[in-house]
Motif scaffolding. Sequence first.
Motif, PDB file in Angstrom:
ATOM      1  N   VAL A 195       0.855  -1.187   0.000  1.00 58.01           N
ATOM      2  CA  VAL A 195       0.000   0.000   0.000  1.00 58.01           C
ATOM      3  C   VAL A 195       0.890   1.236   0.000  1.00 58.01           C
ATOM      4  O   VAL A 195       1.812   1.358   0.804  1.00 58.01           O
ATOM      5  CB  VAL A 195      -0.961   0.014   1.214  1.00 58.01           C
ATOM      6  CG1 VAL A 195      -2.002  -1.083   1.071  1.00 58.01           C
ATOM      7  CG2 VAL A 195      -0.228  -0.137   2.537  1.00 58.01           C
ATOM      8  N   MET A 196       0.634   2.139  -0.933  1.00 56.75           N
ATOM      9  CA  MET A 196       1.349   3.413  -0.969  1.00 56.75           C
ATOM     10  C   MET A 196       0.645   4.353   0.003  1.00 56.75           C
ATOM     11  O   MET A 196      -0.074   5.272  -0.373  1.00 56.75           O
ATOM     12  CB  MET A 196       1.365   3.978  -2.388  1.00 56.75           C
ATOM     13  CG  MET A 196       2.062   3.123  -3.424  1.00 56.75           C
ATOM     14  SD  MET A 196       3.812   2.819  -3.084  1.00 56.75           S
ATOM     15  CE  MET A 196       4.453   4.474  -2.907  1.00 56.75           C
ATOM     16  N   MET A 197       0.856   4.072   1.297  1.00 52.41           N
ATOM     17  CA  MET A 197       0.193   4.811   2.366  1.00 52.41           C
ATOM     18  C   MET A 197       1.185   5.293   3.416  1.00 52.41           C
ATOM     19  O   MET A 197       0.786   5.692   4.510  1.00 52.41           O
ATOM     20  CB  MET A 197      -0.871   3.944   3.044  1.00 52.41           C
ATOM     21  CG  MET A 197      -2.028   3.534   2.168  1.00 52.41           C
ATOM     22  SD  MET A 197      -3.241   2.563   3.100  1.00 52.41           S
ATOM     23  CE  MET A 197      -4.391   2.099   1.790  1.00 52.41           C
ATOM     24  N   GLY A 198       2.476   5.202   3.113  1.00 54.11           N
ATOM     25  CA  GLY A 198       3.478   5.657   4.060  1.00 54.11           C
ATOM     26  C   GLY A 198       3.625   7.164   4.010  1.00 54.11           C
ATOM     27  O   GLY A 198       2.681   7.899   3.694  1.00 54.11           O
ATOM     28  N   MET A 199       4.812   7.650   4.293  1.00 49.11           N
ATOM     29  CA  MET A 199       5.048   9.088   4.290  1.00 49.11           C
ATOM     30  C   MET A 199       4.883   9.648   2.881  1.00 49.11           C
ATOM     31  O   MET A 199       5.361   9.066   1.907  1.00 49.11           O
ATOM     32  CB  MET A 199       6.459   9.370   4.817  1.00 49.11           C
ATOM     33  CG  MET A 199       6.668   8.945   6.259  1.00 49.11           C
ATOM     34  SD  MET A 199       8.395   9.094   6.800  1.00 49.11           S
ATOM     35  CE  MET A 199       8.606  10.883   6.744  1.00 49.11           C
TER      36      MET A 199
END
Length: 382
Positions: free
Chosen positions: A176-180
């Motif tokens: 998931v591209m949900m980090g910073m």
Amino acid sequence: MSDIITVSSASEPVQEPKINLLDFSQEKMVEFFLSIGEKKFRATQILKWIHHFGVSDFDEMTNVSKALKEKLKKIAEIRGPEVVNSLFSEDGTCKWIVRVASGSCVETVYIPEGKRGTLCVSSQAGCSLDCSFCSTGKQGFNSDLTVAEIIGQVWIAAKHLNNVPAKMDRSITNVVMMGMGEPLMNFDNVVDSMNLMMDDFGYGLSKRRVTLSTSGVVPALRKLGDVTDVSLAVSLHAPNDELRNVLVPINRKYPLAELLDAIDQYMSGLRDKRVVTIEYTMMAGINDQPEHVEQLIKLLKKVPCKINLIPFNPFPHSGYERPSGNAVRRFQESLQLAGFNVTVRKTRGDDIDAACGQLVGQVADKTRRSERYQSARQLSEA
């Protein structure tokens, strides 16, 4: 007195920096090998060594000729971000703090649950947006990450997870591209990285198992459907423009009507019947009241979606509080009665500050946002 002129001696020729092959999607790897006079098949051969086997030393590539190895050593390298620290939660969550070229550090989190292993990947050092309830945003912004720095997080995690004790053996099943960071503000590098995640010679993940999360960068979201068909999550967090303008300031530029239209355009372009994930961080007394759930039902009644409720994860001086379990449950039940598929995200890894909204890294802020935030904190404490 006459001026003295100093003439420096001739310096040694400056050596060109080596090309980092971790930066290349399959298409760009093919271009690279053709440019150095090699066959196209070398691209997939090297991609497999890098991403299937985690190899960074050309000498370990047993099916590559000695001549090509020597050629590559002179002009290329395989270099991921530097791992500064590795942290492991009691619930099995892992967090890696990695240093990128700018000198800033970003965070990558692995969350195991049953047979599922989800890796949460960062796309920027800091964040170019400033959502009021997110600790990442308070760190300011330094830089977009390169492809090598984004896919390098997957590369590092895969290697580390392969080396843990057998009883803890884990694999990456979802990314998931949900980090910073806001992924759509680093469009090209994020798309190339996601392509590597889905490439059979990369990590071979299904398009259903790679998810991009956006706060609503509408022009980039409209463009996204032309280049990929990954799964989509939208950080909504408010059911009306007035509240969302405060919580998610980019809403002032791209209000809810525009965002919903862009979501519909993207989802309509997919060939299967996936739904968009609506992320809704719940804050006590802010967006968790009965009128908010009524507004949310009305807003999303024509949007094929599932709703992920996220109880706020506190951080110092945020100004927000986590709602009670009863408040979350009532909100969930109201949505379910209206026919929505609703889940409540479990808080994972909060003992290592790896929970949603808690990722902060170490950002050399270029925006002075972190400075202003610290000043405001000091004034409130005075």
